[in-house]
Design a protein around this motif. Structure first.
Motif, PDB file in Angstrom:
ATOM      1  N   THR A  42       0.860  -1.177   0.000  1.00 38.69           N
ATOM      2  CA  THR A  42       0.000   0.000   0.000  1.00 38.69           C
ATOM      3  C   THR A  42       0.896   1.225   0.000  1.00 38.69           C
ATOM      4  OG1 THR A  42      -1.639  -1.192   1.295  1.00 38.69           O
ATOM      5  CG2 THR A  42      -1.819   1.192   1.276  1.00 38.69           C
ATOM      6  N   ASP A  43       0.466   2.247  -0.689  1.00 35.64           N
ATOM      7  CA  ASP A  43       1.272   3.463  -0.677  1.00 35.64           C
ATOM      8  C   ASP A  43       0.545   4.582   0.043  1.00 35.64           C
ATOM      9  OD1 ASP A  43      -0.586   3.583  -2.702  1.00 35.64           O
ATOM     10  OD2 ASP A  43       0.664   4.749  -4.047  1.00 35.64           O
ATOM     11  N   THR A  44       1.321   5.484   0.590  1.00 37.08           N
ATOM     12  CA  THR A  44       0.809   6.644   1.294  1.00 37.08           C
ATOM     13  C   THR A  44       1.843   7.752   1.140  1.00 37.08           C
ATOM     14  OG1 THR A  44      -0.106   7.417   3.392  1.00 37.08           O
ATOM     15  CG2 THR A  44       1.823   5.996   3.531  1.00 37.08           C
ATOM     16  N   THR A  45       1.503   8.918   1.617  1.00 36.86           N
ATOM     17  CA  THR A  45       2.435  10.036   1.563  1.00 36.86           C
ATOM     18  C   THR A  45       3.040  10.256   2.935  1.00 36.86           C
ATOM     19  OG1 THR A  45       1.146  11.070  -0.193  1.00 36.86           O
ATOM     20  CG2 THR A  45       2.680  12.484   0.994  1.00 36.86           C
ATOM     21  N   GLY A  46       4.349  10.390   2.958  1.00 39.13           N
ATOM     22  CA  GLY A  46       5.061  10.671   4.196  1.00 39.13           C
ATOM     23  C   GLY A  46       5.602  12.089   4.172  1.00 39.13           C
ATOM     24  N   VAL A  47       5.910  12.604   5.353  1.00 37.59           N
ATOM     25  CA  VAL A  47       6.440  13.962   5.485  1.00 37.59           C
ATOM     26  C   VAL A  47       7.749  13.887   6.275  1.00 37.59           C
ATOM     27  CG1 VAL A  47       6.006  16.268   6.396  1.00 37.59           C
ATOM     28  CG2 VAL A  47       4.115  14.920   5.475  1.00 37.59           C
ATOM     29  N   VAL A  48       8.764  14.607   5.817  1.00 38.51           N
ATOM     30  CA  VAL A  48      10.028  14.667   6.547  1.00 38.51           C
ATOM     31  C   VAL A  48       9.800  15.509   7.796  1.00 38.51           C
ATOM     32  CG1 VAL A  48      12.449  15.361   6.483  1.00 38.51           C
ATOM     33  CG2 VAL A  48      11.359  14.430   4.430  1.00 38.51           C
ATOM     34  N   ILE A  49       9.985  14.877   8.968  1.00 41.34           N
ATOM     35  CA  ILE A  49       9.723  15.583  10.228  1.00 41.34           C
ATOM     36  C   ILE A  49      11.000  16.140  10.860  1.00 41.34           C
ATOM     37  CG2 ILE A  49       7.554  14.423  10.748  1.00 41.34           C
ATOM     38  CD1 ILE A  49       9.160  12.544  12.606  1.00 41.34           C
ATOM     39  N   ARG A  67      31.694  -4.947   2.976  1.00 36.59           N
ATOM     40  CA  ARG A  67      32.649  -4.323   3.874  1.00 36.59           C
ATOM     41  C   ARG A  67      32.634  -2.819   3.624  1.00 36.59           C
ATOM     42  NH1 ARG A  67      38.075  -5.452   2.186  1.00 36.59           N
ATOM     43  NH2 ARG A  67      38.280  -3.271   1.693  1.00 36.59           N
ATOM     44  N   CYS A  68      32.573  -2.073   4.696  1.00 36.11           N
ATOM     45  CA  CYS A  68      32.526  -0.624   4.567  1.00 36.11           C
ATOM     46  C   CYS A  68      33.946  -0.079   4.519  1.00 36.11           C
ATOM     47  CB  CYS A  68      31.752  -0.030   5.752  1.00 36.11           C
ATOM     48  SG  CYS A  68      31.493   1.733   5.553  1.00 36.11           S
ATOM     49  N   ASP A  69      34.293   0.564   3.415  1.00 37.47           N
ATOM     50  CA  ASP A  69      35.625   1.137   3.269  1.00 37.47           C
ATOM     51  C   ASP A  69      35.755   2.466   4.015  1.00 37.47           C
ATOM     52  OD1 ASP A  69      36.393  -0.948   1.676  1.00 37.47           O
ATOM     53  OD2 ASP A  69      35.967   0.093  -0.197  1.00 37.47           O
ATOM     54  N   ARG A  70      34.664   3.214   4.040  1.00 29.51           N
ATOM     55  CA  ARG A  70      34.726   4.536   4.657  1.00 29.51           C
ATOM     56  C   ARG A  70      33.340   4.924   5.140  1.00 29.51           C
ATOM     57  NH1 ARG A  70      36.277   9.426   0.919  1.00 29.51           N
ATOM     58  NH2 ARG A  70      34.453  10.557   1.590  1.00 29.51           N
ATOM     59  N   LYS A  71      33.264   5.399   6.355  1.00 26.71           N
ATOM     60  CA  LYS A  71      31.999   5.885   6.904  1.00 26.71           C
ATOM     61  C   LYS A  71      32.000   7.401   6.881  1.00 26.71           C
ATOM     62  CE  LYS A  71      30.692   2.055   9.710  1.00 26.71           C
ATOM     63  NZ  LYS A  71      29.699   1.654  10.629  1.00 26.71           N
ATOM     64  N   ILE A  72      30.832   7.939   6.569  1.00 25.24           N
ATOM     65  CA  ILE A  72      30.669   9.394   6.602  1.00 25.24           C
ATOM     66  C   ILE A  72      29.454   9.724   7.463  1.00 25.24           C
ATOM     67  CG2 ILE A  72      31.721   9.747   4.325  1.00 25.24           C
ATOM     68  CD1 ILE A  72      28.856  10.077   3.202  1.00 25.24           C
ATOM     69  N   THR A  73      29.431  10.934   7.965  1.00 24.71           N
ATOM     70  CA  THR A  73      28.275  11.410   8.720  1.00 24.71           C
ATOM     71  C   THR A  73      27.396  12.187   7.754  1.00 24.71           C
ATOM     72  OG1 THR A  73      29.590  11.527  10.726  1.00 24.71           O
ATOM     73  CG2 THR A  73      27.533  12.758  10.706  1.00 24.71           C
ATOM     74  N   LYS A  74      26.121  11.838   7.756  1.00 25.72           N
ATOM     75  CA  LYS A  74      25.186  12.424   6.806  1.00 25.72           C
ATOM     76  C   LYS A  74      23.906  12.802   7.531  1.00 25.72           C
ATOM     77  CE  LYS A  74      22.809  11.317   2.538  1.00 25.72           C
ATOM     78  NZ  LYS A  74      22.484  10.343   1.540  1.00 25.72           N
ATOM     79  N   GLN A  75      23.250  13.844   7.051  1.00 27.49           N
ATOM     80  CA  GLN A  75      21.945  14.228   7.578  1.00 27.49           C
ATOM     81  C   GLN A  75      20.893  13.358   6.877  1.00 27.49           C
ATOM     82  OE1 GLN A  75      21.156  16.183   9.958  1.00 27.49           O
ATOM     83  NE2 GLN A  75      22.657  17.799  10.168  1.00 27.49           N
ATOM     84  N   CYS A  76      20.350  12.410   7.605  1.00 25.55           N
ATOM     85  CA  CYS A  76      19.341  11.515   7.037  1.00 25.55           C
ATOM     86  C   CYS A  76      17.938  12.024   7.368  1.00 25.55           C
ATOM     87  CB  CYS A  76      19.505  10.108   7.592  1.00 25.55           C
ATOM     88  SG  CYS A  76      20.999   9.299   7.046  1.00 25.55           S
ATOM     89  N   PRO A  77      17.086  12.132   6.372  1.00 27.24           N
ATOM     90  CA  PRO A  77      15.709  12.547   6.652  1.00 27.24           C
ATOM     91  C   PRO A  77      14.931  11.443   7.380  1.00 27.24           C
ATOM     92  CG  PRO A  77      16.064  12.275   4.280  1.00 27.24           C
ATOM     93  CD  PRO A  77      17.338  11.967   4.947  1.00 27.24           C
ATOM     94  N   ILE A  78      14.156  11.836   8.376  1.00 29.84           N
ATOM     95  CA  ILE A  78      13.251  10.926   9.067  1.00 29.84           C
ATOM     96  C   ILE A  78      11.853  11.243   8.534  1.00 29.84           C
ATOM     97  CG2 ILE A  78      12.352  10.134  11.278  1.00 29.84           C
ATOM     98  CD1 ILE A  78      15.373   9.622  10.858  1.00 29.84           C
ATOM     99  N   VAL A  79      11.290  10.277   7.813  1.00 26.59           N
ATOM    100  CA  VAL A  79       9.985  10.449   7.176  1.00 26.59           C
ATOM    101  C   VAL A  79       8.939   9.795   8.073  1.00 26.59           C
ATOM    102  CG1 VAL A  79       8.601   9.916   5.133  1.00 26.59           C
ATOM    103  CG2 VAL A  79      11.040  10.398   4.893  1.00 26.59           C
ATOM    104  N   GLN A  80       7.885  10.548   8.365  1.00 23.20           N
ATOM    105  CA  GLN A  80       6.778   9.991   9.153  1.00 23.20           C
ATOM    106  C   GLN A  80       5.618   9.728   8.200  1.00 23.20           C
ATOM    107  OE1 GLN A  80       5.606  12.342  12.494  1.00 23.20           O
ATOM    108  NE2 GLN A  80       4.148  10.854  13.215  1.00 23.20           N
ATOM    109  N   TYR A  81       5.051   8.519   8.324  1.00 22.23           N
ATOM    110  CA  TYR A  81       3.914   8.153   7.474  1.00 22.23           C
ATOM    111  C   TYR A  81       2.837   7.518   8.330  1.00 22.23           C
ATOM    112  CZ  TYR A  81       5.793   3.410   7.699  1.00 22.23           C
ATOM    113  OH  TYR A  81       6.249   2.194   8.125  1.00 22.23           O
ATOM    114  N   GLN A  82       1.624   7.566   7.827  1.00 18.35           N
ATOM    115  CA  GLN A  82       0.467   7.054   8.561  1.00 18.35           C
ATOM    116  C   GLN A  82      -0.096   5.834   7.841  1.00 18.35           C
ATOM    117  OE1 GLN A  82      -1.206   8.146  11.533  1.00 18.35           O
ATOM    118  NE2 GLN A  82      -2.140   6.159  11.166  1.00 18.35           N
ATOM    119  N   PRO A  83       0.105   4.625   8.415  1.00 13.56           N
ATOM    120  CA  PRO A  83      -0.536   3.445   7.824  1.00 13.56           C
ATOM    121  C   PRO A  83      -2.056   3.541   7.982  1.00 13.56           C
ATOM    122  CG  PRO A  83       1.141   2.818   9.438  1.00 13.56           C
ATOM    123  CD  PRO A  83       0.934   4.286   9.550  1.00 13.56           C
ATOM    124  N   GLU A  84      -2.785   2.723   7.243  1.00 13.28           N
ATOM    125  CA  GLU A  84      -4.247   2.748   7.327  1.00 13.28           C
ATOM    126  C   GLU A  84      -4.726   2.422   8.734  1.00 13.28           C
ATOM    127  OE1 GLU A  84      -6.056   0.347   4.306  1.00 13.28           O
ATOM    128  OE2 GLU A  84      -5.084   1.452   2.697  1.00 13.28           O
TER     129      GLU A  84
END
Length: 161
Positions: A42-49, A67-84
């Motif tokens: 099922t699809d729905t729309t999420g919003v970056v909170i 195997r991870c050669d290099r780790k970086i710090t990144k700003q990851c979006p947290i998306v909130q969605y509402q299941p049915e």
């Protein structure tokens, strides 16, 4: 048909039936589960909170993907969605660059709403690739069974071959 040819056809037929049966026994369940999961999507729309600093792996060149050669710090979006049904759920989407307030499509399994993925803009919502990939061995199994049955018929009914 000579006796040795009949025995060869019967042995080939039995081998084809057994090999096809084994392939079908091993792959049909996975294909069925994949089909059921695809039906429940099922699809729905999420919003970056919010954006959350996260360590993510950045592979360099042609390195080992496990195997991870290099780790970086990144700003990851947290998306909130509402299941049915149920409460709103968060989902981390580090593979996309989004801003707070952006709206994005989320696809989830009705049977397990927490099992979701954020869809990239312009990409089809429903991922048919797992079903197509899992169907290939089932097709091979059916083909082996058909060839085995034909060879077995040829070996047991030489006058009709």
């Amino acid at each position: 048909m000579a006796s040795i040819e009949r025995l060869d056809a019967i042995a080939t037929g039995i081998l084809g039936l057994v090999a096809g049966g084994v392939v079908l026994a091993l792959t049909t369940g996975f294909t069925w589960d994949t089909w059921q999961q695809l039906r429940r999507q099922t699809d729905t729309t999420g919003v970056v909170i919010r954006l959350e600093k996260t360590q993510v792996c950045q592979n360099i060149g042609r390195s080992n993907p496990w195997r991870c050669d290099r780790k970086i710090t990144k700003q990851c979006p947290i998306v909130q969605y509402q299941p049915e049904t149920g409460a709103p759920l968060p989902l981390k989407a580090c593979h996309l660059t989004l801003a707070v307030g952006d709206r994005i499509e989320v696809v989830y399994d009705e049977a397990a709403p927490a099992d979701a993925k954020v869809m990239q803009p312009g990409v089809p919502s429903y991922d048919w690739a797992p079903l197509l990939i899992s169907s290939v061995p089932v097709g091979v199994g059916l083909m082996l069974v058909a060839i085995g049955a034909a060879k077995l018929w040829e070996g047991t009914h030489p006058d009709q071959a």
